[in-house]
Design a protein around this motif. Structure first.
Motif, PDB file in Angstrom:
ATOM      1  N   GLN A 123      -8.159  -0.814  25.088  1.00 40.49           N
ATOM      2  CA  GLN A 123      -7.320  -1.818  25.736  1.00 40.49           C
ATOM      3  C   GLN A 123      -6.719  -2.778  24.703  1.00 40.49           C
ATOM      4  N   LEU A 124      -7.501  -3.141  23.703  1.00 38.11           N
ATOM      5  CA  LEU A 124      -6.980  -4.023  22.655  1.00 38.11           C
ATOM      6  C   LEU A 124      -5.855  -3.370  21.865  1.00 38.11           C
ATOM      7  N   SER A 125      -5.879  -2.036  21.779  1.00 38.28           N
ATOM      8  CA  SER A 125      -4.820  -1.351  21.035  1.00 38.28           C
ATOM      9  C   SER A 125      -3.455  -1.529  21.689  1.00 38.28           C
ATOM     10  N   MET A 126      -3.443  -1.954  22.961  1.00 40.35           N
ATOM     11  CA  MET A 126      -2.169  -2.232  23.621  1.00 40.35           C
ATOM     12  C   MET A 126      -1.401  -3.314  22.878  1.00 40.35           C
ATOM     13  N   VAL A 127      -2.113  -4.293  22.323  1.00 40.42           N
ATOM     14  CA  VAL A 127      -1.457  -5.385  21.592  1.00 40.42           C
ATOM     15  C   VAL A 127      -0.705  -4.842  20.387  1.00 40.42           C
ATOM     16  N   ALA A 128      -1.373  -3.980  19.609  1.00 42.59           N
ATOM     17  CA  ALA A 128      -0.734  -3.407  18.426  1.00 42.59           C
ATOM     18  C   ALA A 128       0.449  -2.526  18.825  1.00 42.59           C
ATOM     19  N   PHE A 129       0.290  -1.752  19.897  1.00 42.48           N
ATOM     20  CA  PHE A 129       1.380  -0.870  20.336  1.00 42.48           C
ATOM     21  C   PHE A 129       2.610  -1.686  20.740  1.00 42.48           C
ATOM     22  N   ILE A 130       2.390  -2.738  21.512  1.00 46.14           N
ATOM     23  CA  ILE A 130       3.507  -3.576  21.960  1.00 46.14           C
ATOM     24  C   ILE A 130       4.166  -4.272  20.765  1.00 46.14           C
ATOM     25  N   LEU A 131       3.362  -4.755  19.825  1.00 47.40           N
ATOM     26  CA  LEU A 131       3.928  -5.375  18.624  1.00 47.40           C
ATOM     27  C   LEU A 131       4.759  -4.384  17.820  1.00 47.40           C
ATOM     28  N   ALA A 132       4.298  -3.137  17.750  1.00 48.03           N
ATOM     29  CA  ALA A 132       5.059  -2.119  17.024  1.00 48.03           C
ATOM     30  C   ALA A 132       6.415  -1.877  17.695  1.00 48.03           C
ATOM     31  N   ILE A 133       6.416  -1.802  19.022  1.00 49.29           N
ATOM     32  CA  ILE A 133       7.683  -1.619  19.745  1.00 49.29           C
ATOM     33  C   ILE A 133       8.614  -2.808  19.502  1.00 49.29           C
ATOM     34  N   LEU A 134       8.054  -4.022  19.574  1.00 50.59           N
ATOM     35  CA  LEU A 134       8.876  -5.216  19.362  1.00 50.59           C
ATOM     36  C   LEU A 134       9.410  -5.282  17.944  1.00 50.59           C
ATOM     37  N   ARG A 135       8.586  -4.897  16.969  1.00 49.07           N
ATOM     38  CA  ARG A 135       9.029  -4.918  15.573  1.00 49.07           C
ATOM     39  C   ARG A 135      10.144  -3.907  15.342  1.00 49.07           C
ATOM     40  N   TYR A 136       9.980  -2.697  15.878  1.00 46.31           N
ATOM     41  CA  TYR A 136      11.024  -1.683  15.713  1.00 46.31           C
ATOM     42  C   TYR A 136      12.298  -2.109  16.430  1.00 46.31           C
ATOM     43  N   ALA A 137      12.152  -2.814  17.563  1.00 44.29           N
ATOM     44  CA  ALA A 137      13.323  -3.260  18.312  1.00 44.29           C
ATOM     45  C   ALA A 137      14.162  -4.256  17.513  1.00 44.29           C
ATOM     46  N   VAL A 138      13.546  -4.958  16.553  1.00 45.02           N
ATOM     47  CA  VAL A 138      14.310  -5.863  15.689  1.00 45.02           C
ATOM     48  C   VAL A 138      15.375  -5.076  14.931  1.00 45.02           C
ATOM     49  N   PHE A 139      14.976  -3.946  14.378  1.00 47.81           N
ATOM     50  CA  PHE A 139      15.914  -3.118  13.608  1.00 47.81           C
ATOM     51  C   PHE A 139      16.934  -2.456  14.534  1.00 47.81           C
ATOM     52  N   ALA A 140      16.469  -2.048  15.726  1.00 44.76           N
ATOM     53  CA  ALA A 140      17.395  -1.462  16.688  1.00 44.76           C
ATOM     54  C   ALA A 140      18.461  -2.476  17.095  1.00 44.76           C
ATOM     55  N   ASP A 141      18.044  -3.712  17.356  1.00 45.29           N
ATOM     56  CA  ASP A 141      18.976  -4.757  17.781  1.00 45.29           C
ATOM     57  C   ASP A 141      19.993  -5.086  16.685  1.00 45.29           C
ATOM     58  N   ARG A 142      19.561  -5.022  15.428  1.00 45.99           N
ATOM     59  CA  ARG A 142      20.464  -5.285  14.307  1.00 45.99           C
ATOM     60  C   ARG A 142      21.412  -4.113  14.038  1.00 45.99           C
ATOM     61  N   GLY A 143      21.108  -2.959  14.624  1.00 43.35           N
ATOM     62  CA  GLY A 143      21.903  -1.773  14.328  1.00 43.35           C
ATOM     63  C   GLY A 143      21.532  -1.141  13.009  1.00 43.35           C
ATOM     64  N   THR A 144      20.280  -1.333  12.566  1.00 43.97           N
ATOM     65  CA  THR A 144      19.843  -0.783  11.275  1.00 43.97           C
ATOM     66  C   THR A 144      18.717   0.236  11.452  1.00 43.97           C
ATOM     67  N   ALA A 145      18.633   0.845  12.637  1.00 49.38           N
ATOM     68  CA  ALA A 145      17.606   1.857  12.886  1.00 49.38           C
ATOM     69  C   ALA A 145      18.203   3.256  12.871  1.00 49.38           C
TER      70      ALA A 145
END
Length: 314
Positions: free
Chosen positions: A261-283
Motif C-alpha cells: 500500500q505504501l508503494s502507491m505513494v512512490a507510484f503516484i510520485l513517479a507518474i506526477l514526475r513524468y507528467a512534468v516532462f509530458a506537460d513541457r513537451g519534452t517526453a
C-alpha cells in the motif's frame, strides 16, 4: 530565403547521407535500435509482481524470452526501415539511418528482418511453449501491420503501440505459467498509453508550426486531444495501481509495514514526475526521461524497494 537557396536545401535533404563507418554488421545492429531494448525489460514485470523472479529457472526462462522479444522487435525495425528507406532519405535526421544511408542494402534488411521474424516464434515454440510463440506471432503481425498501414490511422496507432508494451509485460507471466491479475493488466496498459500519448504530445508540441513532421499523423492530432489522452491514461493507471495494491496487500500480522500500500505513494510520485516532462513537451524520448532524470530514478528505486519488501512479506 531565395529560390536558389530553397533548391539547394531540398537537394541536400534528398541526397542520400554517406554511409557511416563500422561496416555492414554495425549498420544492422544500429537498425535493430539497441537503445530501445530497454523496453523489453518489461518481460520481468509479471514474475516480479508475483514474487517469482529469483529462481534459477525463472531467470533463465526470462533471459530467453527477453532475447526472443528483442529479436522480434529488431525484425520489425529492419522491415520498417527497409520499407521507409526512400522517404527517410528526404528527412534531415532519418536520412542518417543505415538503410536510408546505404550502409545496409534494402534487400538485406528485408532478408534479415524476415529471418528473425520466422526464427523467434519457432524458437519460442520449441523452448518456451505454444502460448509464448503465439504471443510473439501476434506481436509481429500487429507491428508489421502498423508499419504498413495502421500507423496512419488515428487512435489505432496509439492502441497498437500501447498493446506492444502490454504484450511485453504479459509474456513473462505466460512463459512461467503465472496467472495475470486484471489490475496488473489495467495498470500496465494505461501506464503504457500514458507514456505513448505523452510522447506523441511532445512530438506534436515540438513540431508545431514546422514543416516535415516526423510523423504525418501528428498533423491530424491536436495537442489538446493528446493532452487529454495522456491525462486520462495517467488517472486510470493510478486508480488501477491503487486498487491492485489494496487488493493484493501484504499480511498485516507478519509484515512490519503495509509495503504494498505504501508503494502507491512512490507510484503516484513517479507518474506526477513524468507528467512534468509530458506537460513541457519534452517526453519525446521516454527512455531518456526514465534513464536521465535523477529524481525519477530515486522514486523508481524507492518503489522497487517497497514493492520488493511487500513481495518478501518482510
Amino acid at each position: 530565403m531565395t529560390d536558389t537557396a530553397v533548391l539547394r536545401q531540398r537537394t541536400h535533404q534528398e541526397r542520400p547521407a554517406p554511409p557511416r563507418k563500422g561496416g555492414l554488421l554495425a549498420g544492422l545492429l544500429r537498425t535493430a535500435r539497441p537503445r530501445q531494448w530497454v523496453k523489453n525489460v518489461l518481460v520481468v514485470a509479471a514474475p516480479a509482481a508475483a514474487g517469482e523472479l529469483f529462481s534459477r529457472h525463472a531467470l533463465t526462462r526470462l533471459a530467453l524470452v527477453f532475447v526472443l522479444f528483442t529479436a522480434c522487435a529488431a525484425a520489425v525495425y529492419l522491415v520498417n526501415d527497409a520499407r521507409d528507406a526512400d522517404a527517410d532519405r528526404a528527412h534531415p535526421v532519418k536520412r542518417l539511418r543505415p538503410v536510408a544511408a546505404g550502409q545496409v542494402p534494402v534487400p538485406l534488411a528485408y532478408a534479415v528482418g524476415g529471418c528473425l521474424a520466422l526464427a523467434a516464434p519457432a524458437a519460442a515454440a520449441w523452448l518456451c511453449g505454444p502460448a509464448v510463440a503465439a504471443l510473439l506471432t501476434a506481436y509481429l503481425a500487429m507491428q508489421l501491420a502498423y508499419c504498413v498501414s495502421l500507423k496512419h490511422v488515428l487512435v489505432v496507432d496509439l492502441a497498437v503501440v500501447t498493446t506492444g508494451f502490454l504484450m511485453r509485460a504479459m509474456i513473462g507471466g505466460l512463459a512461467l505459467g503465472i496467472p495475470l491479475s486484471r489490475w496488473f493488466l489495467i495498470t500496465t496498459g494505461f501506464g503504457a498509453l500514458f507514456m505513448v500519448s505523452a510522447k506523441r504530445y511532445s512530438e506534436a508540441v515540438q513540431m508545431a508550426g514546422k514543416a516535415g513532421a516526423t510523423r504525418a499523423l501528428l498533423t491530424e492530432y491536436t495537442t489538446g486531444y493528446l493532452r487529454f489522452v495522456w491525462q486520462l491514461a495517467a488517472g486510470v493507471a493510478v486508480l488501477g495501481y491503487c486498487l491492485w495494491a489494496m487488493e493484493e496487500g501484504g499480511v498485516p500480522h507478519t509484515s512490519v509495514l503495509p509495503w504494498r500500500q505504501l508503494s502507491m505513494v512512490a507510484f503516484i510520485l513517479a507518474i506526477l514526475r513524468y507528467a512534468v516532462f509530458a506537460d513541457r513537451g519534452t517526453a519525446g524520448e521516454p527512455e531518456d526521461v526514465v534513464l536521465r532524470d535523477r529524481a525519477l530514478a530515486l522514486i523508481g528505486v524507492a518503489w522497487v524497494a517497497m514493492y520488493g519488501l511487500a513481495v518478501a512479506n518482510w
